[in-house]
Design an enzyme around this catalytic site. Structure first.
Site, PDB file in Angstrom:
ATOM      1  N   GLY A  37      77.159  45.494   1.469  1.00 18.35           N
ATOM      2  CA  GLY A  37      77.056  46.381   0.311  1.00 18.35           C
ATOM      3  C   GLY A  37      77.925  47.616   0.515  1.00 18.35           C
ATOM      4  N   ASP A  57      66.663  47.532   6.764  1.00 18.63           N
ATOM      5  CA  ASP A  57      67.003  46.129   7.022  1.00 18.63           C
ATOM      6  C   ASP A  57      65.771  45.281   6.692  1.00 18.63           C
ATOM      7  OD1 ASP A  57      67.428  43.631   8.417  1.00 18.63           O
ATOM      8  OD2 ASP A  57      69.096  44.646   9.419  1.00 18.63           O
ATOM      9  N   ASN A  98      58.782  39.316   5.000  1.00 16.18           N
ATOM     10  CA  ASN A  98      58.429  40.738   4.826  1.00 16.18           C
ATOM     11  C   ASN A  98      58.226  41.096   3.354  1.00 16.18           C
ATOM     12  OD1 ASN A  98      58.360  41.457   7.545  1.00 16.18           O
ATOM     13  ND2 ASN A  98      60.575  41.726   7.627  1.00 16.18           N
ATOM     14  N   TYR A 144      73.219  29.794   6.121  1.00 13.64           N
ATOM     15  CA  TYR A 144      72.965  30.289   4.759  1.00 13.64           C
ATOM     16  C   TYR A 144      72.131  29.277   3.986  1.00 13.64           C
ATOM     17  CZ  TYR A 144      74.144  32.171   0.089  1.00 13.64           C
ATOM     18  OH  TYR A 144      74.102  32.701  -1.189  1.00 13.64           O
ATOM     19  N   ARG A 185      85.611  35.473  -1.005  1.00 11.14           N
ATOM     20  CA  ARG A 185      85.294  34.436  -1.991  1.00 11.14           C
ATOM     21  C   ARG A 185      86.515  34.170  -2.860  1.00 11.14           C
ATOM     22  NH1 ARG A 185      79.127  35.935  -3.650  1.00 11.14           N
ATOM     23  NH2 ARG A 185      79.720  37.997  -2.946  1.00 11.14           N
TER      24      ARG A 185
HETATM   25  P1  NAD Z   1      76.588  40.775  -1.464  1.00 10.16           P
HETATM   26  O1  NAD Z   1      76.971  40.434  -0.076  1.00 10.16           O
HETATM   27  O2  NAD Z   1      77.542  41.596  -2.271  1.00 10.16           O
HETATM   28  O3  NAD Z   1      75.193  41.509  -1.510  1.00 10.16           O
HETATM   29  C1  NAD Z   1      74.179  41.325  -0.569  1.00 10.16           C
HETATM   30  C2  NAD Z   1      73.569  42.675  -0.247  1.00 10.16           C
HETATM   31  O4  NAD Z   1      72.528  42.478   0.714  1.00 10.16           O
HETATM   32  C3  NAD Z   1      74.575  43.635   0.386  1.00 10.16           C
HETATM   33  O5  NAD Z   1      74.477  44.886  -0.225  1.00 10.16           O
HETATM   34  C4  NAD Z   1      74.162  43.685   1.845  1.00 10.16           C
HETATM   35  O6  NAD Z   1      74.511  44.888   2.490  1.00 10.16           O
HETATM   36  C5  NAD Z   1      72.667  43.476   1.739  1.00 10.16           C
HETATM   37  N1  NAD Z   1      72.065  42.935   2.959  1.00 10.16           N
HETATM   38  C6  NAD Z   1      72.508  41.908   3.725  1.00 10.16           C
HETATM   39  N2  NAD Z   1      71.686  41.722   4.769  1.00 10.16           N
HETATM   40  C7  NAD Z   1      70.682  42.649   4.655  1.00 10.16           C
HETATM   41  C8  NAD Z   1      69.546  42.961   5.431  1.00 10.16           C
HETATM   42  N3  NAD Z   1      69.254  42.296   6.548  1.00 10.16           N
HETATM   43  N4  NAD Z   1      68.756  43.975   5.012  1.00 10.16           N
HETATM   44  C9  NAD Z   1      69.043  44.681   3.888  1.00 10.16           C
HETATM   45  N5  NAD Z   1      70.118  44.439   3.126  1.00 10.16           N
HETATM   46  C10 NAD Z   1      70.931  43.418   3.505  1.00 10.16           C
HETATM   47  O7  NAD Z   1      76.282  39.403  -2.194  1.00 10.16           O
HETATM   48  P2  NAD Z   1      75.932  39.089  -3.719  1.00 10.16           P
HETATM   49  O8  NAD Z   1      76.958  38.179  -4.229  1.00 10.16           O
HETATM   50  O9  NAD Z   1      75.637  40.349  -4.449  1.00 10.16           O
HETATM   51  O10 NAD Z   1      74.594  38.234  -3.555  1.00 10.16           O
HETATM   52  C11 NAD Z   1      73.302  38.778  -3.819  1.00 10.16           C
HETATM   53  C12 NAD Z   1      72.268  37.685  -3.648  1.00 10.16           C
HETATM   54  O11 NAD Z   1      72.519  36.639  -4.582  1.00 10.16           O
HETATM   55  C13 NAD Z   1      72.271  37.061  -2.256  1.00 10.16           C
HETATM   56  O12 NAD Z   1      70.952  36.811  -1.864  1.00 10.16           O
HETATM   57  C14 NAD Z   1      73.009  35.757  -2.469  1.00 10.16           C
HETATM   58  O13 NAD Z   1      72.607  34.771  -1.559  1.00 10.16           O
HETATM   59  C15 NAD Z   1      72.615  35.399  -3.893  1.00 10.16           C
HETATM   60  N6  NAD Z   1      73.634  34.537  -4.500  1.00 10.16           N
HETATM   61  C16 NAD Z   1      74.837  35.055  -4.911  1.00 10.16           C
HETATM   62  C17 NAD Z   1      75.799  34.193  -5.432  1.00 10.16           C
HETATM   63  C18 NAD Z   1      77.136  34.707  -5.904  1.00 10.16           C
HETATM   64  O14 NAD Z   1      77.968  33.891  -6.312  1.00 10.16           O
HETATM   65  N7  NAD Z   1      77.409  35.990  -5.899  1.00 10.16           N
HETATM   66  C19 NAD Z   1      75.530  32.830  -5.537  1.00 10.16           C
HETATM   67  C20 NAD Z   1      74.312  32.344  -5.089  1.00 10.16           C
HETATM   68  C21 NAD Z   1      73.364  33.216  -4.584  1.00 10.16           C
HETATM   69  N1  UDP Z   2      88.617  28.813  -1.569  1.00 13.52           N
HETATM   70  C1  UDP Z   2      89.996  28.663  -1.522  1.00 13.52           C
HETATM   71  N2  UDP Z   2      90.749  29.739  -1.155  1.00 13.52           N
HETATM   72  C2  UDP Z   2      90.201  30.963  -0.851  1.00 13.52           C
HETATM   73  C3  UDP Z   2      88.782  31.101  -0.911  1.00 13.52           C
HETATM   74  C4  UDP Z   2      88.028  29.989  -1.266  1.00 13.52           C
HETATM   75  O1  UDP Z   2      90.537  27.584  -1.789  1.00 13.52           O
HETATM   76  O2  UDP Z   2      90.968  31.891  -0.540  1.00 13.52           O
HETATM   77  C5  UDP Z   2      87.809  27.661  -2.010  1.00 13.52           C
HETATM   78  C6  UDP Z   2      86.703  27.269  -1.028  1.00 13.52           C
HETATM   79  O3  UDP Z   2      87.210  26.384  -0.039  1.00 13.52           O
HETATM   80  C7  UDP Z   2      85.703  26.610  -1.948  1.00 13.52           C
HETATM   81  C8  UDP Z   2      85.860  27.381  -3.266  1.00 13.52           C
HETATM   82  O4  UDP Z   2      87.142  28.016  -3.192  1.00 13.52           O
HETATM   83  O5  UDP Z   2      86.058  25.265  -2.178  1.00 13.52           O
HETATM   84  C9  UDP Z   2      84.788  28.433  -3.504  1.00 13.52           C
HETATM   85  O6  UDP Z   2      84.731  29.239  -2.347  1.00 13.52           O
HETATM   86  P1  UDP Z   2      83.826  30.541  -2.250  1.00 13.52           P
HETATM   87  O7  UDP Z   2      83.927  31.028  -0.848  1.00 13.52           O
HETATM   88  O8  UDP Z   2      84.169  31.481  -3.343  1.00 13.52           O
HETATM   89  O9  UDP Z   2      82.334  30.060  -2.578  1.00 13.52           O
HETATM   90  P2  UDP Z   2      81.440  28.795  -2.147  1.00 13.52           P
HETATM   91  O10 UDP Z   2      82.261  27.858  -1.293  1.00 13.52           O
HETATM   92  O11 UDP Z   2      80.302  29.397  -1.423  1.00 13.52           O
HETATM   93  O12 UDP Z   2      81.088  28.185  -3.434  1.00 13.52           O
END
Ligand code: NAD
Ligand code: UDP
Length: 316
Positions: A37, A57, A98, A144, A185
């Site tokens: 974050g 945390d 938690n 994950y 990503r």
């Molecule tokens: P992100 O990494 O931007 O946000 C995660 C946040 O959690 C960060 O601010 C990080 O500092 C905080 N964090 C991590 N570990 C922590 C801990 N131990 N204690 C307190 N804070 C902690 O990711 P995001 O894309 O915003 O994802 C948010 C949630 O949505 C996550 O749980 C992720 O698994 C879920 N999610 C996101 C996507 C996506 O495409 N963005 C897809 C599927 C699931």
């Molecule tokens: N990917 C890619 N080039 C990059 C980053 C990701 O080709 O620079 C591909 C990756 O291998 C996957 C898809 O894009 O097939 C989505 O990747 P991302 O990490 O965004 O998310 P996730 O795999 O968790 O869906």
């Protein structure tokens, strides 16, 4: 006015959620350890008296009197969650324990941000919520995927054993403003590469697919799920069902940025899911006809503007 705790609130999705909850006149506690974050995501909220920022945390117990908890704390990009796999599992599992313990004690409703990764490299397409998934339990993504699967297990057990008021959403690939520039990503990588006229790095041959959802659509789905009737607990898919290959995504981003970048093909990463697309019939039915409103090009234009500004300000 509701008191709402958002774990992971300084992250990409969490910061948008906090902003929206404040707009709707809630009292918001944003809890984050700042692993992925960034204070920049929430700095504009710090003057709001109904916003509190707590550095904490989730692997350690936390106590606050709130009505609702959104549990988002967990790194979400493969680079970040694989950086310290043990910590990723602890964050998902101990974080869930938690937060569920807190919800039980204070009788709060709690929503888990689960993921399409629970389906692994799916053998059915599109993915429906009743599919159990195809996950390598010892692969590089397992910290994950299995962490999130175990969190879902904990949520269901706290619900059936202890009557905790739970909701589970499975989020599919989401993108938008406030994504971390180094989070690795695909959308942020390709946009930054295109804006800097650097090579666009495709891992594998680019035929793997994803379905990209703009963050505002996700936040709308999350809030509807949190506030839906008691009987529907999920899990429910929240994603945009429009599916694109990674090669097609690269071409769209090249077109929208007018970039001179070339596409290069690098080795595929291990256990990379070959296809992903949500079936969102359940969300439509249970969440008052929820469906994504923002289509890919529209969302990408907003995200490109965001990263362009970050580059001009010298952040990346
Ligand atoms: P992100 O990494 O931007 O946000 C995660 C946040 O959690 C960060 O601010 C990080 O500092 C905080 N964090 C991590 N570990 C922590 C801990 N131990 N204690 C307190 N804070 C902690 O990711 P995001 O894309 O915003 O994802 C948010 C949630 O949505 C996550 O749980 C992720 O698994 C879920 N999610 C996101 C996507 C996506 O495409 N963005 C897809 C599927 C699931
Ligand atoms: N990917 C890619 N080039 C990059 C980053 C990701 O080709 O620079 C591909 C990756 O291998 C996957 C898809 O894009 O097939 C989505 O990747 P991302 O990490 O965004 O998310 P996730 O795999 O968790 O869906």
């Amino acid at each position: 006015m509701k008191r709402i705790l958002v774990t992971g609130g300084a992250g990409f999705v969490g910061s948008h959620l906090c902003e929206r909850l404040l707009k709707e006149k809630n009292d918001v506690i944003c809890l984050d350890n700042f692993f992925t974050g960034d204070k920049r995501n929430i700095i504009h909220l710090l003057n709001n008296p109904y916003f509190e920022l707590v550095r904490h945390d989730v692997t350690m117990p936390y106590f606050a009197e709130v009505d609702q908890i959104y549990n988002l704390a967990c790194p979400a990009s493969p680079i970040h969650y694989q950086y310290n796999g043990i910590k990723t599992v602890k964050t998902s599992v101990m974080g869930a324990i938690n937060m569920l313990g807190l919800a039980k004690r204070i009788k709060a409703r709690i929503l888990q941000a689960s993921t399409s990764e629970v389906y692994g490299d799916p053998k059915i397409h599109p993915q429906t919520e009743d599919y159990w998934g195809h996950v390598n339990p010892i692969g590089v993504r397992s910290c994950y995927d299995e962490g999130k699967r175990c969190a879902e297990t904990l949520f269901m057990n706290y619900h059936t054993q202890n009557n905790v008021d739970i909701k589970i959403i499975r989020i599919f690939n989401t993108y938008g403003t406030n994504m971390h520039p180094n989070d690795g990503r695909v959308v942020s990588n390709f946009i930054l590469q295109a804006l800097k006229n650097e090579d666009i790095t495709i891992y594998g041959d680019g035929t793997q697919s994803r379905s990209f959802q703009y963050v505002d659509d996700l936040v709308e789905g999350m809030i509807r799920m949190m506030n839906t009737n008691d009987n529907f607990i999920g899990p429910v898919n929240i994603g945009n069902p429009n599916e694109f290959t990674i090669l097609k995504l690269a071409k769209i981003i090249l077109e929208l940025t007018g970039s001179k970048s070339k596409i290069v093909f690098l080795p595929a990463t291990a256990d990379d899911p070959t296809q992903r697309k949500p079936d969102i019939s359940l969300a439509k039915k249970e969440l008052n006809n929820w469906e994504p409103k923002i289509q890919l090009k529209q969302g990408l234009i907003r995200t490109i503007e965001y990263f362009d500004k970050l580059i001009k300000e010298g952040y990346c």
